[in-house]
Design an enzyme around this catalytic site. Structure first.
Site, PDB file in Angstrom:
ATOM      1  N   TYR A  89       0.011  -9.965   9.134  1.00 47.67           N
ATOM      2  CA  TYR A  89      -0.349 -11.321   8.691  1.00 47.67           C
ATOM      3  C   TYR A  89      -0.820 -12.178   9.862  1.00 47.67           C
ATOM      4  O   TYR A  89      -1.769 -12.961   9.727  1.00 47.67           O
ATOM      5  CB  TYR A  89       0.842 -11.985   7.970  1.00 47.67           C
ATOM      6  CG  TYR A  89       1.092 -11.392   6.601  1.00 47.67           C
ATOM      7  CD1 TYR A  89       0.076 -11.332   5.653  1.00 47.67           C
ATOM      8  CD2 TYR A  89       2.347 -10.891   6.245  1.00 47.67           C
ATOM      9  CE1 TYR A  89       0.295 -10.781   4.398  1.00 47.67           C
ATOM     10  CE2 TYR A  89       2.571 -10.337   4.994  1.00 47.67           C
ATOM     11  CZ  TYR A  89       1.537 -10.292   4.073  1.00 47.67           C
ATOM     12  OH  TYR A  89       1.753  -9.749   2.838  1.00 47.67           O
ATOM     13  N   SER A 117       3.153  -8.558  11.825  1.00 47.11           N
ATOM     14  CA  SER A 117       2.037  -8.295  12.745  1.00 47.11           C
ATOM     15  C   SER A 117       0.705  -8.353  11.983  1.00 47.11           C
ATOM     16  O   SER A 117      -0.264  -8.978  12.437  1.00 47.11           O
ATOM     17  CB  SER A 117       2.266  -6.918  13.390  1.00 47.11           C
ATOM     18  OG  SER A 117       1.086  -6.400  13.897  1.00 47.11           O
ATOM     19  N   THR A 139      -1.739   3.184   4.997  1.00 46.06           N
ATOM     20  CA  THR A 139      -1.659   1.993   5.853  1.00 46.06           C
ATOM     21  C   THR A 139      -2.473   2.194   7.127  1.00 46.06           C
ATOM     22  O   THR A 139      -2.793   3.330   7.511  1.00 46.06           O
ATOM     23  CB  THR A 139      -0.195   1.660   6.237  1.00 46.06           C
ATOM     24  OG1 THR A 139       0.381   2.771   6.911  1.00 46.06           O
ATOM     25  CG2 THR A 139       0.639   1.312   5.021  1.00 46.06           C
ATOM     26  N   LEU A 142       0.848  -1.196   0.000  1.00 52.56           N
ATOM     27  CA  LEU A 142       0.000   0.000   0.000  1.00 52.56           C
ATOM     28  C   LEU A 142       0.877   1.237   0.000  1.00 52.56           C
ATOM     29  O   LEU A 142       2.021   1.192   0.489  1.00 52.56           O
ATOM     30  CB  LEU A 142      -0.852   0.074   1.275  1.00 52.56           C
ATOM     31  CG  LEU A 142      -1.749  -1.094   1.653  1.00 52.56           C
ATOM     32  CD1 LEU A 142      -2.558  -0.716   2.889  1.00 52.56           C
ATOM     33  CD2 LEU A 142      -2.688  -1.443   0.524  1.00 52.56           C
TER      34      LEU A 142
END
Ligand code: ACO
Length: 161
Positions: free
Chosen positions: A138, A136, A99, A94
């Protein structure tokens, strides 16, 4: 903020390459030199390669390539490759300023809907072991660390039907 997910088309190539460049420079700023990142982007994200992958994703079933639009501007993308009943999440990037607004989660869940129709049993990915934000994210989206491969963690998520 209205976010929509769409299949990428040839018109998105230039914007996608710019997002990849910006995101790489942000994500890997303490890991890779600017020079390395520029050469990686020009090789792995050449216009020709990305266009080819987009065309494959539109005409074939072995690549899923989706983009996230915020108020009709491309802000991120996800790419997965499918081999039989397994998928590999190749890329998820992104624009840094977009984000932590749920866009990554939306891209993953749209890709999962498509995987679901194809009865994909397992999705794996490689994430740099210093990529704290990626790991973090995922984990929060159901992926577990299964292995270490050089500089990367190998993460997996299983699906049952
Ligand atoms: N700082 C810290 N944690 C963050 C941040 C941030 N700026 N952004 C996302 N996260 C993580 C956290 O776990 C966060 O949960 P929390 O807010 O409860 O702490 C969670 O992600 C939020 O989820 P989303 O909002 O859905 O995540 P986002 O839309 O940012 O998408 C993504 C996640 C794709 C990793 C995005 O942050 C990004 O593009 N990062 C840079 C590129 C990157 O690392 N991509 C993965 C490379 S590996 C690969 O492509 C196979």
């Amino acid at each position: 903020m209205s976010t929509t997910i769409k299949k990428l088309t040839a018109e998105d190539v230039d914007a996608l390459i710019e997002i990849a460049r910006e995101s790489w420079k942000w994500t890997y700023r303490d890991i890779y030199s600017n020079e390395f990142i520029e050469s990686w982007i020009s090789e792995k994200y050449s216009k020709e390669k990305i266009l080819n992958e987009i065309i494959r994703s539109l005409s074939n079933f072995d690549i899923i390539f989706l983009g996230a639009l915020v108020n009709s501007t491309l802000t991120g993308f996800i790419e997965l490759k499918i081999i039989a009943d397994k998928a590999e999440l190749l890329r998820l990037y992104l624009k840094p300023e977009y984000t932590r607004r749920g866009i990554g989660k939306l891209l993953v869940s749209e890709a999962e809907k498509i995987m679901n129709t194809k009865c994909i049993a397992e999705c794996r990915l490689y994430v740099h072991k210093q990529n704290r934000i990626g790991i973090s994210f995922y984990k929060k989206n159901g992926f577990e660390v299964k292995d270490i491969d050089g500089e990367d963690l190998v993460m997996e998520k299983n699906y049952t039907y």
